[in-house]
Design a protein around this motif. Structure first.
Motif, mmCIF file in Angstrom:
data_model
loop_
_atom_site.group_PDB
_atom_site.id
_atom_site.type_symbol
_atom_site.label_atom_id
_atom_site.label_comp_id
_atom_site.label_asym_id
_atom_site.label_seq_id
_atom_site.Cartn_x
_atom_site.Cartn_y
_atom_site.Cartn_z
ATOM 1 N N ASP A 285 0.953 -1.377 0.162
ATOM 2 C CA ASP A 285 -0.069 0.000 0.135
ATOM 3 C C ASP A 285 0.929 1.297 0.123
ATOM 4 O O ASP A 285 0.580 2.246 -0.902
ATOM 5 N N LYS A 286 1.824 1.343 0.926
ATOM 6 C CA LYS A 286 2.723 2.461 1.037
ATOM 7 C C LYS A 286 3.466 2.448 -0.301
ATOM 8 O O LYS A 286 3.546 3.745 -0.741
ATOM 9 N N ASN B 63 2.716 1.695 -3.438
ATOM 10 C CA ASN B 63 1.691 1.967 -4.461
ATOM 11 C C ASN B 63 1.258 3.327 -4.282
ATOM 12 O O ASN B 63 1.114 4.211 -5.381
ATOM 13 N N SER B 64 1.108 3.920 -2.972
ATOM 14 C CA SER B 64 0.856 5.416 -2.680
ATOM 15 C C SER B 64 1.966 6.206 -3.378
ATOM 16 O O SER B 64 1.692 7.389 -3.920
#
Length: 399
Positions: free
Chosen positions: A237-238, A240-241
């Motif tokens: 998630d990190k 990808n952000s």
């Protein structure tokens, strides 16, 4: 002796127990129970956290058969209490630990690389292998590990005497012959088998996934950092952000980011070269002025000191022929950037001298290292704010 309920039931989240001891130590209270669901730190695995009644348990340790729950409040000896795990912490610990078993097994099974070290903390997990593996090999080991996870194979806990465990030696990726007595064996069906004191989920599917983050050479082998389960999801998630933010900043699609960054870097380097070229032209125009104002030795030789702010050793090489074309001149060129000082000493046309002597003076002035030949020498040192003053001091010595 505290009964270790976690050893045979890693999914047990709470239990009732009786307080058998409570000792104050450095503002905390070491509480002992007759039985516990809390795993004490050991075997590379971090301890559980949670609560005993209203007392917060921040760490659990074991020594000489005693399990100590480090609490922020005292608990009265003889009282019945409720011990409750922080389940998110327990699950995370189990995911990382079983992930270590499976990734180590994959590296051993596929490439005969042995795990010689396992380290887990709140943020990082990594293993040390006795053999260096390539990026491609680690990706194969990662996929092999995840295939075992996705098959949701059962994880078995068994106990056997060390004399019986020896019979499993050929199937184990590592076997400690120094262990004696009853051994706790953790085995993944048709996969890893090893002695271990830690907690593990009963099925591999509870890991979710394993992702290798990075690897580097380490003591003749390699150190592999990885994440499992919830940590793998958080890491994805990190990243990808971050990727989406960079893509938005570059006004491109995420998959176009590498090419866009390569083009941006090339454009910036070209602009930097253009700026340097312009600076060199400006300094070339100032060269005659520096030469006219340069001090002269008793022998009639000019001492030409050229400070080149914002430049590096490569720029000195470009500029050097223009300076050494001047007759009867000792040339001292010093280039300064925020992290590094570069310098060179050279003799102009029809000039007598020894640049090996000159470079020693520059080395002493800047606290650097360098050398060369009699007609030209060069060196470098860490950046210092007073580099111009130090250059002037060298000129004064030569005068």
């Amino acid at each position: 002796m505290t009964v270790k309920l976690f050893e045979n039931n890693s999914l047990l989240k709470e239990c009732t127990a009786t307080v058998t001891a409570c000792t104050e130590k450095e503002g905390q209270y070491l509480v002992e129970l007759d039985q516990t669901v809390f795993f004490p730190e050991g075997g590379g695995q971090l301890s559980d956290k949670g609560k005993i009644n209203e007392a917060v348990v921040s760490h659990v340790s074991e020594k000489d058969g005693h399990i100590y729950h480090e609490c922020d409040k005292p608990l009265e000896v003889g009282t019945e209490v409720k011990a409750v795990l922080n389940w998110r912490v327990r699950l995370d610990r189990m995911q990382q630990h079983l992930g270590e078993h499976l990734l180590s097994y994959a590296c051993w099974k596929l490439f005969k690389a042995n795990n010689i070290g396992f380290h887990m903390n709140e943020d990082d997990v990594f293993i040390d292998l006795d053999k260096e593996l390539t990026e491609e090999e680690l990706l194969k080991a990662e996929l092999y590990t995840n295939e075992i996870i996705w098959e949701n194979r059962p994880v078995h806990i068994s106990y056997m005497d060390s004399t019986e465990a020896v019979k499993l030696k050929e199937k184990m990726r590592k076997f400690n012959s120094k262990l004696t007595g009853t051994l706790r064996i953790v085995s993944v069906e048709d996969a890893d088998i090893c002695t271990c004191c830690g907690t593990h989920p009963p099925f591999t599917g509870m890991l979710g996934s394993v992702k290798v983050i990075r690897h580097e050479k380490h003591k003749g082998g390699c150190r592999v950092e990885f994440v499992c389960g919830s940590r793998a999801l958080a890491d994805a998630d990190k990243k990808n952000s971050t990727l989406l933010a960079v893509a938005q900043g570059l006004s491109v699609k995420p998959e176009q980011v590498p090419d866009a960054l390569a083009k941006l870097k090339a454009d910036l380097l070209k602009q930097l070269d253009d700026v340097k070229s312009k600076l060199l032209k400006i300094e070339e125009a100032q060269l005659q002025e520096l030469y006219d104002n340069a001090p002269t030795t008793a022998a009639g030789t000019k001492i030409l000191a050229v400070p080149m702010d914002g430049h590096d050793a490569k720029d000195i090489k470009v500029f050097l022929p223009k300076a050494t074309a001047l007759k009867k001149t000792i040339c001292l060129l010093v280039a300064a950037k925020p992290e590094r000082i570069s310098y060179a000493a050279a003799l102009g046309a029809d000039t007598e001298g020894d640049c090996r002597v000159l470079i020693k003076l520059l080395n002493e002035a800047f606290g650097g290292r360098g050398g060369g030949k009699s007609d030209c020498a060069q060196g470098g040192a860490d950046y210092c704010a007073d580099w111009v003053e130090k250059l002037d001091a060298v000129v004064d010595k030569l005068k």
